[in-house]
Write a protein that holds these residues in place. Sequence first.
Motif, PDB file in Angstrom:
ATOM      1  N   LEU A 108       0.828  -1.208   0.000  1.00  0.00           N
ATOM      2  CA  LEU A 108       0.000   0.000   0.000  1.00  0.00           C
ATOM      3  C   LEU A 108       0.863   1.261   0.000  1.00  0.00           C
ATOM      4  CD1 LEU A 108      -2.915   1.203   0.327  1.00  0.00           C
ATOM      5  CD2 LEU A 108      -2.506   1.164   2.793  1.00  0.00           C
ATOM      6  N   ALA A 109       1.946   1.249   0.782  1.00  0.00           N
ATOM      7  CA  ALA A 109       2.803   2.424   0.914  1.00  0.00           C
ATOM      8  C   ALA A 109       4.000   2.401  -0.031  1.00  0.00           C
ATOM      9  CB  ALA A 109       3.288   2.547   2.360  1.00  0.00           C
ATOM     10  N   GLY A 110       4.084   1.382  -0.871  1.00  0.00           N
ATOM     11  CA  GLY A 110       5.193   1.298  -1.812  1.00  0.00           C
ATOM     12  C   GLY A 110       6.531   1.036  -1.151  1.00  0.00           C
ATOM     13  N   LEU A 111       6.529   0.227  -0.094  1.00  0.00           N
ATOM     14  CA  LEU A 111       7.736  -0.053   0.672  1.00  0.00           C
ATOM     15  C   LEU A 111       8.305  -1.420   0.341  1.00  0.00           C
ATOM     16  CD1 LEU A 111       6.404   1.207   4.110  1.00  0.00           C
ATOM     17  CD2 LEU A 111       8.263   2.284   2.810  1.00  0.00           C
ATOM     18  N   GLU A 112       9.613  -1.493   0.287  1.00  0.00           N
ATOM     19  CA  GLU A 112      10.283  -2.768   0.061  1.00  0.00           C
ATOM     20  C   GLU A 112      10.455  -3.498   1.385  1.00  0.00           C
ATOM     21  OE1 GLU A 112      14.575  -4.511  -1.585  1.00  0.00           O
ATOM     22  OE2 GLU A 112      14.060  -2.389  -1.844  1.00  0.00           O
ATOM     23  N   LYS A 113      10.124  -4.792   1.387  1.00  0.00           N
ATOM     24  CA  LYS A 113      10.351  -5.625   2.566  1.00  0.00           C
ATOM     25  C   LYS A 113      11.797  -6.097   2.592  1.00  0.00           C
ATOM     26  CE  LYS A 113       5.711  -7.760   2.690  1.00  0.00           C
ATOM     27  NZ  LYS A 113       5.188  -7.546   1.330  1.00  0.00           N
ATOM     28  N   GLU A 114      12.273  -6.326   3.814  1.00  0.00           N
ATOM     29  CA  GLU A 114      13.597  -6.899   4.016  1.00  0.00           C
ATOM     30  C   GLU A 114      13.457  -8.049   5.006  1.00  0.00           C
ATOM     31  OE1 GLU A 114      17.478  -4.516   4.668  1.00  0.00           O
ATOM     32  OE2 GLU A 114      16.683  -4.883   6.680  1.00  0.00           O
ATOM     33  N   ALA A 115      14.056  -9.188   4.693  1.00  0.00           N
ATOM     34  CA  ALA A 115      13.968 -10.339   5.586  1.00  0.00           C
ATOM     35  C   ALA A 115      14.656 -10.039   6.908  1.00  0.00           C
ATOM     36  CB  ALA A 115      14.604 -11.561   4.934  1.00  0.00           C
ATOM     37  N   SER A 116      14.021 -10.433   7.994  1.00  0.00           N
ATOM     38  CA  SER A 116      14.624 -10.261   9.320  1.00  0.00           C
ATOM     39  C   SER A 116      15.684 -11.325   9.548  1.00  0.00           C
ATOM     40  CB  SER A 116      13.543 -10.342  10.404  1.00  0.00           C
ATOM     41  OG  SER A 116      12.658  -9.251  10.306  1.00  0.00           O
ATOM     42  N   ALA A 117      16.554 -11.075  10.508  1.00  0.00           N
ATOM     43  CA  ALA A 117      17.640 -12.014  10.795  1.00  0.00           C
ATOM     44  C   ALA A 117      17.193 -13.156  11.692  1.00  0.00           C
ATOM     45  CB  ALA A 117      18.803 -11.274  11.447  1.00  0.00           C
ATOM     46  N   VAL A 118      16.247 -12.890  12.615  1.00  0.00           N
ATOM     47  CA  VAL A 118      15.877 -13.877  13.631  1.00  0.00           C
ATOM     48  C   VAL A 118      14.391 -14.221  13.600  1.00  0.00           C
ATOM     49  CG1 VAL A 118      15.842 -14.358  16.121  1.00  0.00           C
ATOM     50  CG2 VAL A 118      17.775 -13.130  15.109  1.00  0.00           C
ATOM     51  N   VAL A 119      13.531 -13.230  13.396  1.00  0.00           N
ATOM     52  CA  VAL A 119      12.087 -13.450  13.472  1.00  0.00           C
ATOM     53  C   VAL A 119      11.478 -13.518  12.072  1.00  0.00           C
ATOM     54  CG1 VAL A 119      11.948 -12.326  15.723  1.00  0.00           C
ATOM     55  CG2 VAL A 119      11.556 -10.977  13.635  1.00  0.00           C
ATOM     56  N   ALA A 120      10.226 -13.976  12.000  1.00  0.00           N
ATOM     57  CA  ALA A 120       9.553 -14.144  10.718  1.00  0.00           C
ATOM     58  C   ALA A 120       9.029 -12.836  10.109  1.00  0.00           C
ATOM     59  CB  ALA A 120       8.410 -15.148  10.860  1.00  0.00           C
ATOM     60  N   PRO A 121       8.459 -11.908  10.898  1.00  0.00           N
ATOM     61  CA  PRO A 121       7.944 -10.680  10.296  1.00  0.00           C
ATOM     62  C   PRO A 121       9.046  -9.897   9.586  1.00  0.00           C
ATOM     63  CG  PRO A 121       7.075 -10.933  12.512  1.00  0.00           C
ATOM     64  CD  PRO A 121       8.141 -11.976  12.341  1.00  0.00           C
ATOM     65  N   PRO A 122       8.729  -9.273   8.467  1.00  0.00           N
ATOM     66  CA  PRO A 122       9.744  -8.532   7.708  1.00  0.00           C
ATOM     67  C   PRO A 122      10.060  -7.180   8.326  1.00  0.00           C
ATOM     68  CG  PRO A 122       7.618  -8.350   6.625  1.00  0.00           C
ATOM     69  CD  PRO A 122       7.420  -9.284   7.784  1.00  0.00           C
ATOM     70  N   ARG A 123      11.153  -6.598   7.850  1.00  0.00           N
ATOM     71  CA  ARG A 123      11.572  -5.270   8.246  1.00  0.00           C
ATOM     72  C   ARG A 123      11.313  -4.309   7.088  1.00  0.00           C
ATOM     73  NH1 ARG A 123      17.410  -7.446  10.518  1.00  0.00           N
ATOM     74  NH2 ARG A 123      18.124  -6.875   8.430  1.00  0.00           N
TER      75      ARG A 123
END
Length: 209
Positions: free
Chosen positions: A116-131
């Motif tokens: 929606l906001a045009g943001l790129e996801k980045e994989a987290s190092a430890v947890v499942a939710p993205p950064r």
Amino acid sequence: MSETTPRDPARTEFSAADLGDAETALLLKSVLIPRPIAWVGTVADDGAANLAPHSFFTMVSGAPPIVMFSSTGRKDTLRNVEATGQFTVSLVDRALAEACNTTSAPVGPEVDEFVLAGLEKEASAVVAPPRVAASPAVLECTLERVVPVGDGHCVLGRVVHVAVREDTLVTDARGRTLPDPARLDPVARLGRDEWGTLGDVFAQGRPRA
């Protein structure tokens, strides 16, 4: 013993009982400023990503490192954290302020706010939710507990990983490498629809016994 001085300048006195909860809350949001923003990333059970800003946010413990944000009502963020036990907190800098505001839109759980906001996801190092890939600093957290308070839910999370963009880091005279406030360039929530930037920064050494 300190002396009591006359009220100067004059103050306007507000009774919370007279104002009622809603108006008192609006007043408090204009007084308790600036408030840092927890841009909380979560995933639902089906893997759908969610991203939402929360301006009731602070650190509450150093050992272990625990942060807290509060969700007013039971929103997607809270439900996802309770279901998965994990979340990320991406710092919002000035360049991301508009995108952050976009993710506060009242949309359904099927909407991916990153998209929606045009943001790129980045994989987290430890947890499942993205950064948020463009964020200058991100906390990765696991759920400690949820504490209902009034119409809010205080979400306590243990910080298990911190990712900081290298160009924000500065090594000081004591050899500690930490983020420089100006380089982080964070924004904060104020009252009404107002946001604020960092402004002047000054240092004061703590008194010694």
